[in-house]
Write an enzyme that holds these catalytic residues in place. Structure first.
Site: not given
Ligand code: PEP
Length: 266
Positions: A175, A102, A12, A181, A219, A104
């Site tokens: 995801e 993604h 990131k 996160g 996570s 985000e």
């Molecule tokens: C990600 O950014 O794709 C992600 C899964 O982050 P985290 O492992 O911190 O949850």
């Protein structure tokens, strides 16, 4: 058939050039040990664009070298698109694959389904592999809409693929937004259930669901990786927070290698 297990780190907007290079080197140096001779696991790291050149010397194509990934890619080949970084620029920086969609980017930068599809097509056309992220928000899961949301994201990204583009170069990462996160992980059952749904959709779309590596992200840590892999449908991870520390990232790789070895022995 055993599918390749991928462990990908998404750094990131963290780490300047030097710390990025140090982390990449620590990962590259520790990788042979973490893989322990397992041939079924591949690793990738996605630094910020401006650190690609400092990280590239620690990446490569070999079995025990991390692949170099970009966290995003522009949807156009070239031209008057201020601030964008296109596939050819990434290829020149030795990037092998780009993450698209993604959550985000979807949440903060307006990457809607059509834009994600355009980025995916541009990346493939420009010679990059693609990691396509899909996932539902918490309120969508609570409303029981999670599967429909994910399938609609998949369909928007993959249904209209131009015939000359190879869908085999796309790896899907499920995801759930509520797990990214947050320290909250999808249970192995929740992740497996979604992966099975994704495979069914891929099969229906003629995209060979059974043969494809499907990743989970949200996570993932050294202490939950083995349990998630044991659920059977998950072929590796996209890791955010835990990929910023070489030891935790390599410990996740070790879990993946142990899993690959025990699956091969079966
Ligand atoms: C990600 O950014 O794709 C992600 C899964 O982050 P985290 O492992 O911190 O949850």
């Amino acid at each position: 058939m055993s599918r390749t297990i991928w462990v990908l780190g998404n750094w990131k907007q963290n780490l300047l050039r030097e710390p990025s290079a140090s982390l990449a080197k620590a990962i590259a140096d520790g990788l042979p040990d973490a893989l322990g001779g397992s041939s079924g696991v591949r690793v990738g790291i996605a630094p910020t664009y401006l650190a690609l050149d400092s990280v590239a010397p620690h990446t490569g194509d070999g079995r025990a070298a991390p692949r170099l990934l970009a966290q995003d890619v522009g949807a156009q080949e070239a031209g008057a698109f201020t601030g964008e970084v296109g596939p050819a620029m990434l290829r020149e920086a030795r990037v092998q694959a780009a993450i698209v969609g993604h959550s985000e980017r979807r949440a903060h930068f307006g990457d809607h389904d059509q834009l994600v599809a355009a980025k995916l097509q541009a990346a493939l056309a420009g010679g990059l592999d693609v990691v396509l992220c899909v996932g539902e928000r918490l309120e969508q899961r609570d409303a029981g809409e999670h599967e429909a949301v994910v399938i609609s994201q998949l369909s928007a990204a993959l249904s209209g693929l131009a015939p000359e583009l190879d869908p085999g170069r796309v790896t899907v990462a499920y995801e759930p937004v509520w797990a990214i996160g947050t320290g909250r992980t999808a249970s192995p059952a929740q992740a497996s259930e979604m992966h099975a749904a994704i495979r069914r959709w891929l099969d229906t779309a003629g995209l060979q669901g059974a043969d494809r590596s499907l990743l989970y992200g949200g996570s993932v840590k050294p202490d939950n990786a083995a349990e998630l892999l044991a659920a059977g449908e998950i072929d590796g991870f996209l890791v955010g927070g835990a990929s910023l520390d070489a030891r935790s990232f390599l410990d996740i790789v070790t879990s993946a290698s142990n899993h690959a070895r025990s699956s091969q022995a079966r």
